[in-house]
Write a protein that holds these residues in place. Structure first.
Motif, PDB file in Angstrom:
ATOM      1  N   VAL A 298     -91.686  63.307  32.458  1.00 15.15           N
ATOM      2  CA  VAL A 298     -90.334  63.687  32.877  1.00 15.15           C
ATOM      3  C   VAL A 298     -90.373  64.345  34.257  1.00 15.15           C
ATOM      4  CG1 VAL A 298     -88.418  65.266  32.376  1.00 15.15           C
ATOM      5  CG2 VAL A 298     -89.329  63.797  30.574  1.00 15.15           C
TER       6      VAL A 298
ATOM      7  N   THR B 101     -91.001  61.608  36.864  1.00 16.48           N
ATOM      8  CA  THR B 101     -89.853  60.714  36.934  1.00 16.48           C
ATOM      9  C   THR B 101     -88.695  61.378  37.657  1.00 16.48           C
ATOM     10  OG1 THR B 101     -90.525  59.577  34.906  1.00 16.48           O
ATOM     11  CG2 THR B 101     -88.213  59.348  35.568  1.00 16.48           C
TER      12      THR B 101
ATOM     13  N   ARG C 119     -90.061  52.306  26.126  1.00 16.40           N
ATOM     14  CA  ARG C 119     -89.107  52.960  25.222  1.00 16.40           C
ATOM     15  C   ARG C 119     -89.286  52.455  23.796  1.00 16.40           C
ATOM     16  NH1 ARG C 119     -87.576  57.317  27.329  1.00 16.40           N
ATOM     17  NH2 ARG C 119     -85.821  57.404  25.946  1.00 16.40           N
TER      18      ARG C 119
ATOM     19  N   ASN D  23     -91.771  60.574  20.463  1.00  9.47           N
ATOM     20  CA  ASN D  23     -90.348  60.764  20.755  1.00  9.47           C
ATOM     21  C   ASN D  23     -90.043  62.204  21.162  1.00  9.47           C
ATOM     22  OD1 ASN D  23     -90.192  62.210  18.322  1.00  9.47           O
ATOM     23  ND2 ASN D  23     -88.565  60.947  17.465  1.00  9.47           N
TER      24      ASN D  23
ATOM     25  N   LYS E  14     -88.282  62.844  24.382  1.00  9.27           N
ATOM     26  CA  LYS E  14     -86.831  62.837  24.522  1.00  9.27           C
ATOM     27  C   LYS E  14     -86.253  64.241  24.691  1.00  9.27           C
ATOM     28  CE  LYS E  14     -86.263  58.504  21.979  1.00  9.27           C
ATOM     29  NZ  LYS E  14     -85.644  57.856  20.812  1.00  9.27           N
TER      30      LYS E  14
ATOM     31  N   GLU F 137     -86.725  64.931  28.339  1.00  8.43           N
ATOM     32  CA  GLU F 137     -85.780  64.091  29.078  1.00  8.43           C
ATOM     33  C   GLU F 137     -84.382  64.697  29.050  1.00  8.43           C
ATOM     34  OE1 GLU F 137     -87.429  59.535  28.588  1.00  8.43           O
ATOM     35  OE2 GLU F 137     -86.208  60.366  26.968  1.00  8.43           O
ATOM     36  N   GLN F 138     -83.953  65.102  27.867  1.00 11.78           N
ATOM     37  CA  GLN F 138     -82.605  65.656  27.737  1.00 11.78           C
ATOM     38  C   GLN F 138     -82.465  66.944  28.551  1.00 11.78           C
ATOM     39  OE1 GLN F 138     -80.912  67.177  23.885  1.00 11.78           O
ATOM     40  NE2 GLN F 138     -79.622  65.364  24.156  1.00 11.78           N
TER      41      GLN F 138
ATOM     42  N   GLU G 159     -84.470  59.866  32.262  1.00 13.61           N
ATOM     43  CA  GLU G 159     -85.118  59.052  31.250  1.00 13.61           C
ATOM     44  C   GLU G 159     -86.370  58.418  31.839  1.00 13.61           C
ATOM     45  OE1 GLU G 159     -83.842  54.919  29.652  1.00 13.61           O
ATOM     46  OE2 GLU G 159     -83.033  56.390  28.207  1.00 13.61           O
TER      47      GLU G 159
ATOM     48  N   ARG H 268     -88.886  55.543  32.015  1.00 12.67           N
ATOM     49  CA  ARG H 268     -88.873  54.115  31.689  1.00 12.67           C
ATOM     50  C   ARG H 268     -89.798  53.418  32.682  1.00 12.67           C
ATOM     51  NH1 ARG H 268     -85.672  51.010  28.707  1.00 12.67           N
ATOM     52  NH2 ARG H 268     -84.091  52.572  28.329  1.00 12.67           N
TER      53      ARG H 268
ATOM     54  N   GLN I 154     -87.878  53.527  39.409  1.00 14.06           N
ATOM     55  CA  GLN I 154     -86.651  54.230  38.996  1.00 14.06           C
ATOM     56  C   GLN I 154     -85.606  54.137  40.095  1.00 14.06           C
ATOM     57  OE1 GLN I 154     -86.204  56.124  35.881  1.00 14.06           O
ATOM     58  NE2 GLN I 154     -87.844  54.711  35.460  1.00 14.06           N
TER      59      GLN I 154
END
Length: 130
Positions: free
Chosen positions: A22, A25, A58, A112, A115, A118-119, A124, A126, A130
């Motif tokens: 994260v 990214t 993902r 997971n 996540k 990420e939140q 996100e 991926r 990007q």
């Protein structure tokens, strides 16, 4: 006891991997490049080698369910408490996995937990640029 030791390290590693992906990214680095570089460096770990590509795609198809990871963390915390061993990092990782149960499915792979990071960061992870 040794299984609890293993689960403590495995969960902390996966949790830290999520945060690292994260962070990179959010800074604009291609997550696939992060996986490539981390796979060759000192931080290389089984979680990255086994689940790195799936995370980028993902794909949270369970290899080891998140709900089971949380159960094992609870057991490790109870064991540590029972023998009087302070485990502040374990407690933090357990909370990270509890949060993952709230925002993602406990039936997904334990990666997971990414996540949650990420939140919190609003990004996100991926594969690809990007």
């Amino acid at each position: 006891m040794v299984k609890s030791c293993n689960q403590t390290l495995a969960a902390a590693t996966v949790s830290a991997l999520g945060e690292a992906l994260v962070l990179g990214t959010k800074a604009g680095v291609d997550p696939a490049k992060i996986v490539e570089v981390l796979s060759g460096g000192y931080a290389r770990r089984g979680a990255l080698e086994i689940r790195g590509e799936a995370i980028l795609a993902r794909d949270f198809t369970p290899g080891f369910k998140s709900v089971l990871q949380l159960k094992d963390l609870r057991l490790a915390v109870e064991l540590a408490h029972g023998i009087g061993v302070p485990t502040p990092l374990l407690a933090l990782v357990q909370e990270h996995y509890k949060a993952a149960q709230v925002i993602a499915s406990g039936e997904e792979d334990h990666t997971n937990v990414l996540k949650v990071s990420e939140q919190l960061a609003g990004v996100e992870v991926r594969g690809g640029a990007q």
